[in-house]
Design a protein around this motif. Structure first.
Motif, PDB file in Angstrom:
ATOM      1  N   PRO A  94      37.734  46.767  30.166  1.00  0.00           N
ATOM      2  CA  PRO A  94      39.001  46.797  30.908  1.00  0.00           C
ATOM      3  C   PRO A  94      38.838  47.446  32.269  1.00  0.00           C
ATOM      4  O   PRO A  94      38.075  48.404  32.422  1.00  0.00           O
ATOM      5  N   ASN A  95      39.550  46.907  33.260  1.00  0.00           N
ATOM      6  CA  ASN A  95      39.451  47.504  34.580  1.00  0.00           C
ATOM      7  C   ASN A  95      40.368  48.718  34.700  1.00  0.00           C
ATOM      8  O   ASN A  95      41.125  49.054  33.780  1.00  0.00           O
ATOM      9  N   TYR A  96      40.297  49.373  35.847  1.00  0.00           N
ATOM     10  CA  TYR A  96      41.000  50.637  36.010  1.00  0.00           C
ATOM     11  C   TYR A  96      42.514  50.454  35.983  1.00  0.00           C
ATOM     12  O   TYR A  96      43.228  51.291  35.409  1.00  0.00           O
ATOM     13  N   VAL A  97      43.023  49.407  36.573  1.00  0.00           N
ATOM     14  CA  VAL A  97      44.473  49.199  36.590  1.00  0.00           C
ATOM     15  C   VAL A  97      44.996  48.984  35.169  1.00  0.00           C
ATOM     16  O   VAL A  97      46.088  49.452  34.818  1.00  0.00           O
ATOM     17  N   ALA A  98      44.224  48.293  34.343  1.00  0.00           N
ATOM     18  CA  ALA A  98      44.624  48.135  32.945  1.00  0.00           C
ATOM     19  C   ALA A  98      44.725  49.497  32.266  1.00  0.00           C
ATOM     20  O   ALA A  98      45.652  49.759  31.490  1.00  0.00           O
ATOM     21  N   TYR A  99      43.766  50.364  32.549  1.00  0.00           N
ATOM     22  CA  TYR A  99      43.815  51.717  31.991  1.00  0.00           C
ATOM     23  C   TYR A  99      44.996  52.500  32.552  1.00  0.00           C
ATOM     24  O   TYR A  99      45.755  53.150  31.805  1.00  0.00           O
ATOM     25  N   ALA A 100      45.179  52.477  33.877  1.00  0.00           N
ATOM     26  CA  ALA A 100      46.201  53.295  34.520  1.00  0.00           C
ATOM     27  C   ALA A 100      47.603  52.880  34.110  1.00  0.00           C
ATOM     28  O   ALA A 100      48.492  53.729  33.982  1.00  0.00           O
ATOM     29  N   THR A 101      47.819  51.593  33.910  1.00  0.00           N
ATOM     30  CA  THR A 101      49.143  51.121  33.514  1.00  0.00           C
ATOM     31  C   THR A 101      49.294  51.019  32.005  1.00  0.00           C
ATOM     32  O   THR A 101      50.421  50.912  31.498  1.00  0.00           O
TER      33      THR A 101
ATOM     34  N   VAL B  33      15.942  44.457  39.222  1.00  0.00           N
ATOM     35  CA  VAL B  33      15.254  43.800  40.321  1.00  0.00           C
ATOM     36  C   VAL B  33      16.213  43.176  41.326  1.00  0.00           C
ATOM     37  O   VAL B  33      15.898  43.055  42.514  1.00  0.00           O
ATOM     38  N   LEU B  34      17.420  42.778  40.902  1.00  0.00           N
ATOM     39  CA  LEU B  34      18.401  42.179  41.812  1.00  0.00           C
ATOM     40  C   LEU B  34      19.309  43.226  42.455  1.00  0.00           C
ATOM     41  O   LEU B  34      20.259  42.866  43.154  1.00  0.00           O
ATOM     42  N   ASP B  35      19.008  44.510  42.233  1.00  0.00           N
ATOM     43  CA  ASP B  35      19.766  45.609  42.841  1.00  0.00           C
ATOM     44  C   ASP B  35      21.252  45.537  42.498  1.00  0.00           C
ATOM     45  O   ASP B  35      22.119  45.712  43.348  1.00  0.00           O
ATOM     46  N   LYS B  36      21.532  45.307  41.231  1.00  0.00           N
ATOM     47  CA  LYS B  36      22.906  45.195  40.761  1.00  0.00           C
ATOM     48  C   LYS B  36      23.549  46.574  40.679  1.00  0.00           C
ATOM     49  O   LYS B  36      22.984  47.513  40.116  1.00  0.00           O
ATOM     50  N   THR B  37      24.745  46.725  41.253  1.00  0.00           N
ATOM     51  CA  THR B  37      25.551  47.942  41.123  1.00  0.00           C
ATOM     52  C   THR B  37      26.997  47.518  40.866  1.00  0.00           C
ATOM     53  O   THR B  37      27.390  46.396  41.191  1.00  0.00           O
ATOM     54  N   PRO B  38      27.817  48.409  40.318  1.00  0.00           N
ATOM     55  CA  PRO B  38      29.209  48.038  40.001  1.00  0.00           C
ATOM     56  C   PRO B  38      30.135  48.110  41.202  1.00  0.00           C
ATOM     57  O   PRO B  38      31.289  48.543  41.079  1.00  0.00           O
ATOM     58  N   GLU B  39      29.680  47.671  42.372  1.00  0.00           N
ATOM     59  CA  GLU B  39      30.492  47.771  43.589  1.00  0.00           C
ATOM     60  C   GLU B  39      31.733  46.895  43.515  1.00  0.00           C
ATOM     61  O   GLU B  39      32.753  47.189  44.165  1.00  0.00           O
ATOM     62  N   ASP B  40      31.697  45.824  42.694  1.00  0.00           N
ATOM     63  CA  ASP B  40      32.865  44.958  42.577  1.00  0.00           C
ATOM     64  C   ASP B  40      34.038  45.661  41.904  1.00  0.00           C
ATOM     65  O   ASP B  40      35.177  45.184  42.006  1.00  0.00           O
ATOM     66  N   GLN B  41      33.766  46.762  41.230  1.00  0.00           N
ATOM     67  CA  GLN B  41      34.844  47.464  40.546  1.00  0.00           C
ATOM     68  C   GLN B  41      35.703  48.276  41.510  1.00  0.00           C
ATOM     69  O   GLN B  41      36.831  48.652  41.189  1.00  0.00           O
ATOM     70  N   ALA B  42      35.186  48.558  42.700  1.00  0.00           N
ATOM     71  CA  ALA B  42      35.863  49.479  43.616  1.00  0.00           C
ATOM     72  C   ALA B  42      37.247  48.991  44.016  1.00  0.00           C
ATOM     73  O   ALA B  42      38.168  49.794  44.196  1.00  0.00           O
ATOM     74  N   SER B  43      37.434  47.687  44.155  1.00  0.00           N
ATOM     75  CA  SER B  43      38.725  47.174  44.605  1.00  0.00           C
ATOM     76  C   SER B  43      39.825  47.389  43.586  1.00  0.00           C
ATOM     77  O   SER B  43      41.006  47.263  43.899  1.00  0.00           O
ATOM     78  N   ASN B  44      39.453  47.739  42.364  1.00  0.00           N
ATOM     79  CA  ASN B  44      40.439  47.964  41.313  1.00  0.00           C
ATOM     80  C   ASN B  44      40.711  49.446  41.088  1.00  0.00           C
ATOM     81  O   ASN B  44      41.347  49.829  40.115  1.00  0.00           O
ATOM     82  N   PHE B  45      40.213  50.292  41.998  1.00  0.00           N
ATOM     83  CA  PHE B  45      40.470  51.732  41.963  1.00  0.00           C
ATOM     84  C   PHE B  45      41.278  52.124  43.197  1.00  0.00           C
ATOM     85  O   PHE B  45      41.196  51.460  44.235  1.00  0.00           O
ATOM     86  N   PRO B  46      42.023  53.221  43.128  1.00  0.00           N
ATOM     87  CA  PRO B  46      42.740  53.688  44.322  1.00  0.00           C
ATOM     88  C   PRO B  46      41.782  54.307  45.332  1.00  0.00           C
ATOM     89  O   PRO B  46      40.638  54.651  45.018  1.00  0.00           O
ATOM     90  N   GLY B  47      42.262  54.475  46.545  1.00  0.00           N
ATOM     91  CA  GLY B  47      41.460  55.083  47.597  1.00  0.00           C
ATOM     92  C   GLY B  47      41.242  56.567  47.413  1.00  0.00           C
ATOM     93  O   GLY B  47      40.458  57.167  48.151  1.00  0.00           O
ATOM     94  N   THR B  48      41.923  57.178  46.450  1.00  0.00           N
ATOM     95  CA  THR B  48      41.725  58.600  46.171  1.00  0.00           C
ATOM     96  C   THR B  48      40.528  58.840  45.254  1.00  0.00           C
ATOM     97  O   THR B  48      40.172  59.987  44.988  1.00  0.00           O
ATOM     98  N   GLU B  49      39.882  57.781  44.773  1.00  0.00           N
ATOM     99  CA  GLU B  49      38.803  57.898  43.795  1.00  0.00           C
ATOM    100  C   GLU B  49      37.455  58.037  44.491  1.00  0.00           C
ATOM    101  O   GLU B  49      37.160  57.314  45.438  1.00  0.00           O
ATOM    102  N   TYR B  50      36.629  58.979  44.009  1.00  0.00           N
ATOM    103  CA  TYR B  50      35.288  59.109  44.576  1.00  0.00           C
ATOM    104  C   TYR B  50      34.209  58.601  43.618  1.00  0.00           C
ATOM    105  O   TYR B  50      33.035  58.633  43.949  1.00  0.00           O
TER     106      TYR B  50
END
Length: 941
Positions: free
Chosen positions: A850-857, A899-916
């Motif tokens: 589940p993404n962050y908005v699903a958790y937050a709501t 090897v493909l340098d995968k990181t969870p950067e796609d998740q950032a758009s589902n978090f608020p700007g207050t998140e570090y």
């Protein structure tokens, strides 16, 4: 135990599974040789005490050999287990700043707590880690096992208490270290991450010795490793507050005056408009505005001043020896010792001072408001190398030693008697702020003398110009320093086993029997620096903003185990096992019998149907019983006060009590009873060819009387329902909720008590599958495929009696609260061996979460500022390894992990700007691609 010399015919099923267990490292020549074999020694595998000829029996065992670890690019034993498909739950570790065990590596199975898995080294229990996972749970730190000296790792899922006793509810992991080496071997590895940080170097040496008459055999080895930490500023995803969130990025509140009289808005009282502090945080400090709150001085880059991966220096030494007294008696000894220093920084978010800890709020008559000051410390305040100079260090010292003898008694009985002692010492060298010194510094330089009280709150007229001013490193050093917390666990076990593989004859073959008697003592002591503990009257400690767990105790234990394996007729074998455990602790005896029955049915040579039913348990740990009353500071949503302003659970983000600080307390309970579980599994193994096997197994757990450290957020939510009349206030849960949440005269949250109680239940269902296939492609070499899959079908928790079940696989809020479950996990490897070159591609897949908005709501149809609730897509990383046998003695390796340098950067758009930390750091990693080069030189060939 001596291996039988009898030679028995190997079935097609056994041959195929033996070949599969050796993939992908074996190569074409070995696969062809194994395919023509017709005989097999009896072997002992984890999951049974009785040696047998079948590689698979009534309970599934996953074997990860040293060659698999090398070929798949794993860098440590914790790496192996944390990437296992059984690891579907999230974990705390190096990425979880300020957790109780940030310096340790944990692992678990099927989303159950790490302490529900039994860890063995060479069949003997590992020493428990002295510090407590989540500040409450006993577990094993798997960081200190030398991966270069591992022969294989056997993972046995499902409840196994009838053989292994307490803790074996989720399963058993047996790490088997090398018993034989082919002469002197030297292994050197160096590695680095493409994005920086984490540089590592590892060297290991092993050798063996045999006397001229062959009676004395010794092997020894050591592994040394050093690794730099990875800092947040070395990764784009963590070097600053979330710039890709569904709200604008918000800078840290480094200098802020919080107005409690006006919905916790900000007053900006700096006559220099932050001009005096703009040089801080490497020149990024500036005047900031948070819409709806006000202005303050802050920086967007403060999240970067914490470590994401621990640095460490580690040395492990291992020795194994045997001496044949005569043809019937052999003496043996094992020793593993580990010295490991782990360093980490919790970062700027945990390096600050504020008035709230001592005063709650204070009253400023000039502003006619109740205020709080909050001031972060910058690297320039610290001086020197900044946060690198105030890192925490965990010093781990442990050993396990086993001395014993085995042999034969008569013609059919094998015996084994051994004594094992484990000891784990931990010193946590922790950076702290001394409470009186730091408060007095700000009283003298900012707050000034107290001018009385107003409505019970202290009155001050602060010098705000001085508040918005840097301090010298000398001033910073005047109220900071280090304290040491020392802790220790010990375990002494005397164990005796009698085994007869030919007890009596049955239509399907000889019955086997094993009987084990064991007894011993265990102890736990956790002694923090006395200044970390709260005064029982004032609830204050001499350390600012920190508290600690404390406690100590010991217990005696003994157990009797038996296992009877009966081949009732050629296709059908039934295995019965039973165990009785007793613990003498705190003046009482806690005992528990467990049993299991396993069935193997082979209707044809290539097909095995299997199943097992049994019981499992976990005795109250020493920390469960003896943990003293200890405190902690935290913050959660105050649902009740939010409800007074019209906010409901799931919609509190704009409530000024959405993150209320409080003082929490927890303690052990000497009246706890064992956790109990009914467990069963059923499945099949199909091996239609010598080079192909498929296994599928279903597991089910029904766990009762769990010892639960009540979650503070759940407790506050329950208290809200009780106070607002939405729950039965006569129920036990409401009585507890109202008693364990303490409020002040104005309903302000003051204290929460979260004791350990036998209240929770869990139900869990899962299915696992594995496929192994070897293909000989002639002159093009050999292809080896291996794949594994786990699917958690059901996982529910009932935290308190009478409450509804919480669905941990489908409720987005609680999927995060309980460490972020993934419903599915899979991995696969494809190895190609041609001549002297072996290439392997390894893929590891985490299913959707589940993404962050699903958790937050708390809802799947929720949304915040256009960001919608839902699922993060499955997440797959790939490792690529090359191993080249340059000469008969030298192997060269190149390992590219992720090897493909995968990181969870796609998740950032589902978090608020207050998140570090704009990603789920319990399951995903921001480390990125790493590369290792290795040379192995074998002098013995």
């Amino acid at each position: 135990m001596p291996v039988s010399n009898s030679r028995l015919r190997r079935s097609r099923l056994s041959t195929a599974l033996l070949v599969a267990s050796l993939m992908p490292a074996a190569g074409a020549a070995f696969a062809q040789e194994a395919g023509s074999a017709t005989e097999l020694d009896t072997v002992t595998v984890t999951g049974s005490l009785i040696p047998q000829t079948q590689v698979e029996n009534f309970t599934p065992v996953t074997v990860i050999k040293a060659e698999d670890i090398q070929m798949r690019g794993f860098t440590s034993v914790s790496d192996v287990l944390q990437q296992s498909t059984f690891q579907t739950g999230g974990l705390q570790g190096g990425q979880t700043s300020a957790s109780f065990t940030q310096g340790a590596d944990a692992s678990g199975m099927f989303g159950l707590d790490p302490g529900y898995t039994k860890y063995l080294i060479n069949g003997r229990p590992m020493a428990n880690y002295p510090a407590l996972y989540n500040g409450s749970d006993t577990f094993n730190n798997i960081s200190g096992i030398p991966v270069d000296l591992v022969e294989r790792i056997e993972i046995l899922p499902g409840g196994q208490s009838s053989l292994y006793g307490s803790d074996a509810i989720a399963g058993v992991v047996n790490v088997i270290l090398k018993k034989n080496v082919d002469g002197l071997s030297l292994n050197v590895r160096g590695g680095a991450y493409s994005d920086g940080g984490g540089d590592s170097f590892r060297v290991s040496v092993s050798d063996g010795f045999s006397s001229a008459d062959g009676r004395l055999n010794l092997i020894g080895g050591l592994q040394y490793e050093t690794r730099d930490p990875i800092w947040g500023y070395q990764r784009d995803l963590t070097k600053q507050y979330n710039v890709n969130g569904y709200t604008p990025a918000t800078a840290s509140r480094d200098y802020v005056v919080i107005n409690g009289s006006n919905r916790n808005s900000y007053l900006f009282l700096d006559p220099a408009n932050c001009g005096n502090v703009t040089g801080q945080f490497d020149g990024t400090e500036a005047l900031q505005t948070r819409p709806g709150f006000g202005q303050y001085c802050g920086s967007f880059t403060t999240p970067g001043y914490r470590t994401l991966q621990n640095g460490k220096d580690a040395l492990q030494i291992y020795a194994h020896g045997t001496y044949d007294v005569n043809d019937n008696v052999q003496l043996y000894a094992d020793l593993l010792t580990s010295h490991e220093d782990v360093e980490y920084a919790t970062g700027s978010g945990y390096t600050w001072w504020g008035t709230s800890a001592k005063y709650g709020y204070f009253y400023d008559p000039d502003q006619d408001a109740f205020l709080n000051l909050q001031r972060a410390f910058a690297p320039e305040d610290i001086g020197g190398e900044g946060f690198k100079d105030i890192m925490n260090t965990d010093r781990n010292r442990s050993y396990q030693i086993t001395l014993g003898a085995n042999g034969m008694l008569g013609s059919n009985w094998d015996w084994d008697v051994g004594f094992t002692r484990t000891e784990y010492k931990l010193t946590e060298h922790q950076w702290v702020r001394f409470a009186d010194a730091i408060d007095n510094y700000f009283l003298a330089n900012v707050l000034g003398p107290q001018l009385g009280t107003q409505d019970g709150y202290a009155v001050f007229r602060p010098n705000y110009a001085a508040f918005y001013t840097p301090m010298s490193p000398a001033d910073f050093a005047s109220f900071t320093g280090y304290v040491d917390t020392r802790s220790k666990t010990t375990d002494n076990t005397l164990r005796a086993q009698l085994t007869n593989t030919s007890l009596f004859s049955l239509p399907g073959g000889d019955a086997g029997l094993a009987v084990v008697v064991e007894g011993g003592t265990q102890s736990w002591d956790y002694t923090p620096d006395a200044r970390l503990l709260q005064d029982p009257e004032t609830l204050e400690s001499e350390i600012w903003g920190l508290t600690s767990v404390n406690g100590s105790g010991d217990r005696d234990r003994y157990a009797v185990t038996s296992e009877l394996r009966m081949p009732l007729w050629e296709p059908l074998t039934v295995t019965l096992s039973g165990r009785y455990d007793a613990f003498k602790v705190a003046g009482q005896t806690i005992d528990k019998p467990t049993y299991s029955i396993g069935v193997e049915y082979r209707p044809v040579e290539s097909f095995l149907l299997r199943g097992k039913y049994g019981t499992a348990f976990r005795a109250p740990t020493l920390s469960d019983v003896f943990q003293g009353l200890s405190g902690y500071y935290s913050s959660d949503t105050d649902y009740y006060r939010c409800s007074l302003e019209g906010y409901t659970p799931g919609n509190t983000q704009d409530c000024r009590y959405d993150s209320e600080q409080y003082f929490g307390q927890q303690s052990g309970n000497p009246d706890l009873q064992p956790i109990e579980a009914d467990v069963w599994n059923a499945g099949f193994v199909w091996a239609p060819m010598n080079n192909l096997s498929l296994t599928v197994d279903y597991f089910r757990w029904d766990i009762r009387d769990e010892v639960d450290q009540l979650d503070s957020d759940q407790l506050l939510l329950a208290e809200y329902y009780c106070r607002t009349g939405q729950a039965n206030t006569a129920s036990a849960s409401c009585d507890n909720a109202l008693a364990w949440v303490t409020r002040g005269a104005n309903n302000e949250l003051e204290q929460i008590y979260t004791p350990k109680v036998n209240v929770a239940k869990q139900k869990l269902e899962a299915v696992t599958a594995s496929l192994n296939y070897t293909l000989d492609v002639g002159k093009w070499g050999t292809l080896n495929f291996a794949g594994n899959y786990t699917n958690n079908l059901k996982h529910t928790v009932t935290p308190l009696p009478g409450e509804d079940e919480i669905d941990l696989l489908r409720d987005p809020y609680y999927m995060w609260v309980y460490d972020a479950y993934a419903k599915t996990r899979a991995d696969a490897s494809l190895g190609w061996n041609i001549g002297k070159l072996t290439t392997t591609v390894y893929a590891n897949r985490i299913g959707k979460t589940p993404n962050y908005v699903a958790y937050a709501t708390g809802a799947w149809d929720g949304q915040i500022n256009g960001a919608r609730a839902g699922w993060w897509a499955p997440y797959t990383t790939y490792n690529l390894t090359f191993n080249y046998e340059a000469t008969e003695n030298i192997r060269l390796s190149l390992l590219l992990n992720n090897v493909l340098d995968k990181t969870p950067e796609d998740q950032a758009s589902n978090f608020p700007g207050t998140e570090y930390t704009p990603y789920n750091n319990y399951l995903y990693s921001a480390y990125g691609r790493s590369m290792y080069v290795e040379m192995r030189y074998n002098f013995g060939k």
